[in-house]
Scaffold this motif. Structure first.
Motif: not given
Lengths: 255, 426
Positions: B34-35, B95-101
């Motif tokens: 991821l990422g 969780e924050f990363y997946k939402r592009n925060y």
């Protein structure tokens, strides 16, 4: 190239269509007064409209010529400028292409030539807008596992976002919806852009609200109150984006 | 304790760290991972103080055993304490990363039990992210002063950037306000990191797949305006840090009064001074200036009214005006008002034609300050000539307007006041 007088080219709005128009201009040895999308054609009194048929092969020949005779960077800049959808940008592109064929790969050095500067500026503006969306896109986790985001970009930046998000979120399906143009960038292993019929109905997953409120909490606490600076914030994050930014839109984080 | 409450307490404690960059790394996503990272970095939001939010900036815990006077988390301060478990940190990041925060995680911590124990907790959080979640986003982690070298090395192999805060710009100030930290304890891990990075570069040249050690380099931060050092001392220190340890960035953090020690200033943060230091810092890193050119014996602090480059140019009028069509790159960079981008544009364009002021205007080169220092084809701009007493009023930076709430008159005394109150008493 002879002056085309009042000739106006109308194309279907696609990039291939636009390059077909460029091909036509070279084929007929004329310089049209304007190149316009059919749907927003002005239809001036003295115009002689010519409808351009989109021809993939013609477009490909123009593409190849630009890449070979000018440079790949020039092709990219033309594409970005085209995405700006600024009225009249097509003629700037055509002039830039003509200048480019004359000056070859050095064309971008002639910053004092109007068409070069205008084209590079337009391309830059579009790239900047696209970058803003790499920053400000906010995904919501939907029931069923898709990550969904809605945006209203000034320019048509969807094609420029695909690569970044496709690499980053390789294993999850996601979707970016441009509600202004009703276009949808969908990823499920590969990227494609589709025309959306109506507004997509979305239902968030159970923990979506929890993470939105946690994020909002983080956003609020991270500010150093003694340094509060409203102007600096809206310089970096203009208000036109706020509607779709989770932490800036009370509707998204309050239940 | 509830997750939301912990998040509030621990981000509140972490916010005085200035660094939030996510640049310098080219980590690619891996199959099943991821990422990824963007070499230029991406800011995902801007807080109400106008600072960028790029990483989830958070402490593992704020229960500190040290009692550094300038720090909000000092053991003698009466604040709420909390601690995350490494797994909670990892889940929140994902969780924050997946939402592009966010671009990734900036993990720091108060020192709990011992430096080594704290380091182990940090390593565990980062390990869960990298190994269990196969996270390829950006991770910036703090090395704790006086932690053992082996732990610093292990952390470096998991992160993109590491940093050790130098905290205060001189050893004397450190011994007054942070008696449990010493210059040595701070510089040792810094040196160890910079050695490892250099060694890793050599390994990578030999073996393409060698594991990368902190590929985005290391940075540090110092607090400005809490102690009596002059701008000259600070900028000289930064220069030597850049040279000696090849740091990527030195951050300057205007001291926000959170301490209760009577020796510390209680005025609002010296934002203009911080801004001037950043301007000078850029001049050091990108414009080929050296610290001793910017400030000397006679000039201990930066001018409040004009930026450091302009200040320098006004003291070196003999070098100007420069002919835009002939001046070398290094000199063009020294023209006030011209930045790297403008200079690059000029260099490119002048290869194919002779530039006039109209051309520069078309190219969108800002002329507000530069016009006093350049000629185009031998001509000056509207026959302006450099006479300090005439042009200085035109060069005054509009920092009052551009940097928000403070006006120049507000800012002027703050830095000095802090210094005076300290020197008087020390």
């Amino acid at each position: 190239m002879s002056d085309g007088g009042d000739v106006v080219y109308l194309y279907d709005g696609s990039f291939d269509g636009f390059f077909s128009a460029v091909f036509e201009a070279y084929y007929r040895h004329e310089r049209p007064r304007r190149i316009e999308r059919m749907q927003n054609a002005q239809g001036g009194l003295f115009d002689i409209p010519i409808t351009i048929k989109t021809d993939k092969q013609h477009a490909e020949r123009v593409s190849a010529a630009i890449r070979k005779k000018i440079s790949y960077a020039a092709w990219e800049n033309i594409y970005c400028a085209y995405l700006s959808e600024i009225p009249g940008i097509e003629i700037v592109c055509l002039e830039y292409i003509a200048t480019g064929f004359r000056l070859r790969k050095n064309v971008d050095l002639y910053l004092n030539a109007d068409c070069v500067m205008q084209l590079l500026t337009a391309a830059k503006t579009v790239k900047n807008e696209a970058h803003k969306f790499l920053e400000f896109i906010r995904f919501s986790h939907l029931e069923g596992g898709v990550y969904f985001s809605e945006i209203e970009p000034k320019y048509n930046v969807l094609p420029l976002l695909a690569r970044h998000f496709a690499e980053r979120f390789l294993n999850t399906p996601w979707m970016i919806y441009d509600s202004k143009r009703r276009l949808c960038l969908v990823f499920d292993g590969e990227c494609r852009i589709t025309k959306a019929e109506g507004t997509p109905q979305i239902k968030c997953s159970e923990d979506e609200l929890l993470y939105r409120s946690l994020w909002k909490k983080f956003y609020d606490t991270i500010e150093i109150k003694q340094r509060h600076n409203e102007k600096c914030r809206s310089n970096h994050m203009p208000k036109r984006f706020w509607r779709h930014i989770t932490e800036m839109n009370p509707q998204s984080y309050a239940p | 304790m509830e997750l939301a409450k912990k998040l509030r307490i621990l981000s509140d404690s972490a916010k005085y760290d200035a660094s939030c960059s996510s640049s310098g790394s080219t980590r690619k996503n891996t199959p099943g991972g991821l990422g990824s990272t963007a070499p230029a970095g991406i800011c995902h939001s801007f807080s109400a103080d106008g600072r960028c939010i790029s990483l989830l900036k958070i402490l593992l815990t704020n229960a500190c055993m040290y009692d550094c006077q300038y720090c909000i988390n000092r053991s003698s301060n009466d604040v709420e304490r909390a601690a995350f478990s490494p797994r909670e940190i990892a889940e929140l990041t994902i969780e924050f990363y997946k939402r592009n925060y966010i671009e990734g995680l900036f993990l720091s911590s108060a020192v709990v039990r011992s430096a080594d124990y704290t380091m182990e907790l940090i390593i565990e959080s980062v390990r869960i992210l990298r190994e269990e979640y196969r996270f390829n986003g950006y991770i910036h982690a703090k090395a704790i002063p006086s932690a053992s070298e082996a732990l610093v090395k292990r952390l470096g192999l998991l992160t993109d950037r590491m940093s050790v805060n130098i905290e205060l710009p001189s050893n004397a100030s450190l011994s007054v306000f942070a008696p449990q930290k010493s210059k040595q304890a701070i510089l040792t891990p810094m040196k160890s990191i910079s050695d490892s990075i250099r060694q890793n570069k050599e390994e990578l040249a030999l073996y393409r797949h060698a594991p990368e050690f902190s590929p985005a380099g290391q940075s540090t931060q110092m607090i400005i305006g809490a102690t009596p050092e002059s701008d000259r001392q600070i900028i000289t220190l930064s220069e030597s840090l850049y040279k000696k340890y090849s740091l990527k960035r030195v951050y300057y953090s205007a001291y926000v009064p959170v301490g209760s020690n009577p020796l510390l200033p209680t005025v609002s943060p010296p934002l203009l001074r911080e801004h001037r230091l950043y301007q000078a810092d850029w001049l050091l890193r990108y414009y080929g200036f050296s610290a001793k050119e910017l400030l000397d014996e006679k000039h201990q602090n930066f001018n409040n009214f004009v930026d450091p480059k302009c200040d320098w140019a006004l003291r070196h009028k003999e070098l100007f005006p420069l002919e835009i069509n002939r001046a070398p790159y290094e000199m063009l960079l020294r023209v006030p008002g011209l930045g790297i981008r403008s200079v690059n544009k000029i260099i490119r364009a002048r290869r194919v034609c002779k530039l006039s002021f109209e051309d520069l205007k078309k190219m969108k080169i800002p002329m507000r300050r530069a016009k006093y220092f350049i000629t185009c084809g031998g001509k000056t701009y509207d026959n302006i000539w450099i006479r300090e007493e005439l042009i200085t009023p035109f060069l005054l930076s509009d920092s009052g307007a551009a940097y928000g709430q403070m006006s120049i008159s507000d800012c002027q005394p703050t830095g000095e006041d802090g210094v005076k109150c300290l020197t008087g008493e020390m």
